[in-house]
Design a protein around this motif. Structure first.
Motif, PDB file in Angstrom:
ATOM      1  N   GLU A  62       0.826  -1.203   0.000  1.00 23.51           N
ATOM      2  CA  GLU A  62       0.000   0.000   0.000  1.00 23.51           C
ATOM      3  C   GLU A  62       0.863   1.257   0.000  1.00 23.51           C
ATOM      4  O   GLU A  62       0.561   2.224  -0.706  1.00 23.51           O
ATOM      5  CB  GLU A  62      -0.931  -0.001   1.205  1.00 23.51           C
ATOM      6  N   LEU A  75     -13.736   8.448  -1.553  1.00 19.30           N
ATOM      7  CA  LEU A  75     -14.475   7.612  -0.617  1.00 19.30           C
ATOM      8  C   LEU A  75     -15.731   8.325  -0.133  1.00 19.30           C
ATOM      9  O   LEU A  75     -16.806   7.721  -0.022  1.00 19.30           O
ATOM     10  CB  LEU A  75     -13.587   7.250   0.579  1.00 19.30           C
ATOM     11  N   ASP A  96     -13.649   2.683  -1.907  1.00 20.40           N
ATOM     12  CA  ASP A  96     -12.435   2.470  -1.116  1.00 20.40           C
ATOM     13  C   ASP A  96     -11.333   2.012  -2.063  1.00 20.40           C
ATOM     14  O   ASP A  96     -11.241   0.835  -2.408  1.00 20.40           O
ATOM     15  CB  ASP A  96     -12.704   1.410  -0.037  1.00 20.40           C
ATOM     16  N   GLU A 144     -17.620  -1.044 -10.928  1.00 17.33           N
ATOM     17  CA  GLU A 144     -16.818   0.156 -10.718  1.00 17.33           C
ATOM     18  C   GLU A 144     -17.161   1.237 -11.750  1.00 17.33           C
ATOM     19  O   GLU A 144     -17.260   2.419 -11.428  1.00 17.33           O
ATOM     20  CB  GLU A 144     -15.330  -0.198 -10.836  1.00 17.33           C
ATOM     21  N   ASN A 181     -18.280   6.591  -2.163  1.00 19.40           N
ATOM     22  CA  ASN A 181     -18.173   5.397  -1.317  1.00 19.40           C
ATOM     23  C   ASN A 181     -17.273   4.344  -1.967  1.00 19.40           C
ATOM     24  O   ASN A 181     -17.559   3.145  -1.926  1.00 19.40           O
ATOM     25  CB  ASN A 181     -19.567   4.811  -1.030  1.00 19.40           C
ATOM     26  N   ASN A 238      -8.814  -0.830  -0.764  1.00 16.14           N
ATOM     27  CA  ASN A 238      -9.471  -2.130  -0.664  1.00 16.14           C
ATOM     28  C   ASN A 238      -9.749  -2.704  -2.050  1.00 16.14           C
ATOM     29  O   ASN A 238      -9.555  -3.902  -2.306  1.00 16.14           O
ATOM     30  CB  ASN A 238     -10.770  -1.994   0.132  1.00 16.14           C
ATOM     31  N   ASN A 239     -10.219  -1.832  -2.961  1.00 17.57           N
ATOM     32  CA  ASN A 239     -10.501  -2.285  -4.321  1.00 17.57           C
ATOM     33  C   ASN A 239      -9.231  -2.677  -5.070  1.00 17.57           C
ATOM     34  O   ASN A 239      -9.262  -3.551  -5.945  1.00 17.57           O
ATOM     35  CB  ASN A 239     -11.252  -1.197  -5.094  1.00 17.57           C
ATOM     36  N   ILE A 242      -7.981  10.292  -2.255  1.00 19.07           N
ATOM     37  CA  ILE A 242      -8.547   9.029  -1.787  1.00 19.07           C
ATOM     38  C   ILE A 242      -9.729   9.258  -0.850  1.00 19.07           C
ATOM     39  O   ILE A 242     -10.795   8.647  -0.998  1.00 19.07           O
ATOM     40  CB  ILE A 242      -7.458   8.179  -1.107  1.00 19.07           C
ATOM     41  N   GLU A 243      -9.564  10.144   0.120  1.00 17.35           N
ATOM     42  CA  GLU A 243     -10.650  10.398   1.074  1.00 17.35           C
ATOM     43  C   GLU A 243     -11.837  11.059   0.389  1.00 17.35           C
ATOM     44  O   GLU A 243     -13.000  10.753   0.698  1.00 17.35           O
ATOM     45  CB  GLU A 243     -10.143  11.272   2.227  1.00 17.35           C
TER      46      GLU A 243
END
Length: 265
Positions: free
Chosen positions: A12, A30, A36, A63, A34, A39-40, A26-27
């Motif tokens: 990561e 998200l 991630d 996606e 929604n 994780n994806n 990224i945030e």
């Protein structure tokens, strides 16, 4: 996969160092969609390593719809997938260093082909899904605009009002024609009241197109009533030789037409 799981944190960190343009978003991604990303990324890596193309395509399509729904920037997605590709190859190299022997060149090229093909399949499936879903959204928005620009309002089971407001151009008159004839058929209308009180100006060509709509209304067995003609429009009709009275009843106001229709029915 065992090696990648054991080095998940390092993976990561390296991925984020590669995805310079995405890591600060990224945030936000998200929060907005929604999604991630980290994780994806692990999910995609597993599909690639295990050569699970069927589930990977399904994942890519999901996606694509998600990114299209929330209008997330495609440039971020492309940068992210390319960063995943580079990171994966870096960790393949690290994995090779842990083995007793290094794979031969043939094995390497076979691996390269399998991995890059799956990444390309994911990107293709994602972009097709994104594009298709965007097209559906645009079509739905166009239909909504059409319905709002040509509102046919039921008054009774057999009578509807078509209030026209603003400017009528070639595109809008075509929508009016198609929708009026469909609604007459679907609702089994006996009377259609076309209210023009919201129209200040109308070109002669549009007047003639409107006459054609009134002709079509009569052919379908529906009586047309035109209300709210403004003086300026009437004067232009006279100069152009356009006469609505031969095609439909005319009333001064919509209220008068509704009152007469209710009395007759």
């Amino acid at each position: 996969m065992e090696f990648l799981q054991q080095n998940k944190s390092d993976f990561e960190d390296y991925l984020l160092s590669e995805a310079v343009n995405v890591r600060e978003k990224i945030e936000e991604i998200l929060l907005v969609g929604n999604v991630d990303l980290l994780n994806n990324a692990h999910k995609l890596i597993r599909y690639i390593v295990e050569q699970n193309e069927a589930d990977m395509i399904t994942f890519a399509e999901q996606e694509g719809e998600t990114w299209a729904t929330h209008s997330l920037a495609l440039s971020f997605k492309l940068d992210w997938i390319q960063a995943i590709r580079r990171t994966l190859w870096t960790f393949f190299y690290k994995y090779e260093q842990t083995k007793d022997h290094i794979s031969d060149s043939l094995t390497f090229f076979e691996l390269e082909k399998k991995v890059n093909e799956k990444v390309d399949v994911f990107l293709k499936s994602f972009f097709i899904s994104y594009s298709d879903y965007k097209d559906k959204l645009i079509l739905a928005q166009q239909r909504l605009v059409e319905n709002l620009s040509v509102p046919i309002i039921p008054v009774t089971a057999a009578t509807c009002v078509l209030p026209l407001i603003g400017t009528i151009d070639d595109s809008r008159i075509q929508i009016i024609e198609e929708k009026v004839l469909m609604e007459i058929s679907d609702l089994r209308l006996q009377t259609l009241i076309v209210d023009l009180s919201g129209i200040i100006e109308m070109e002669a060509e549009i007047m003639n197109r409107l006459l054609n709509i009134l002709d079509g209304t009569a052919l379908m067995g529906c009586k047309a009533v035109v209300t709210g003609l403004r003086p300026g429009v009437v004067m232009k009709m006279i100069r152009s030789g356009v006469d609505f009275e031969k095609k439909a009843e005319t009333k001064l106001t919509l209220q008068q037409a509704l009152k007469d229709d209710l009395v007759m029915n």
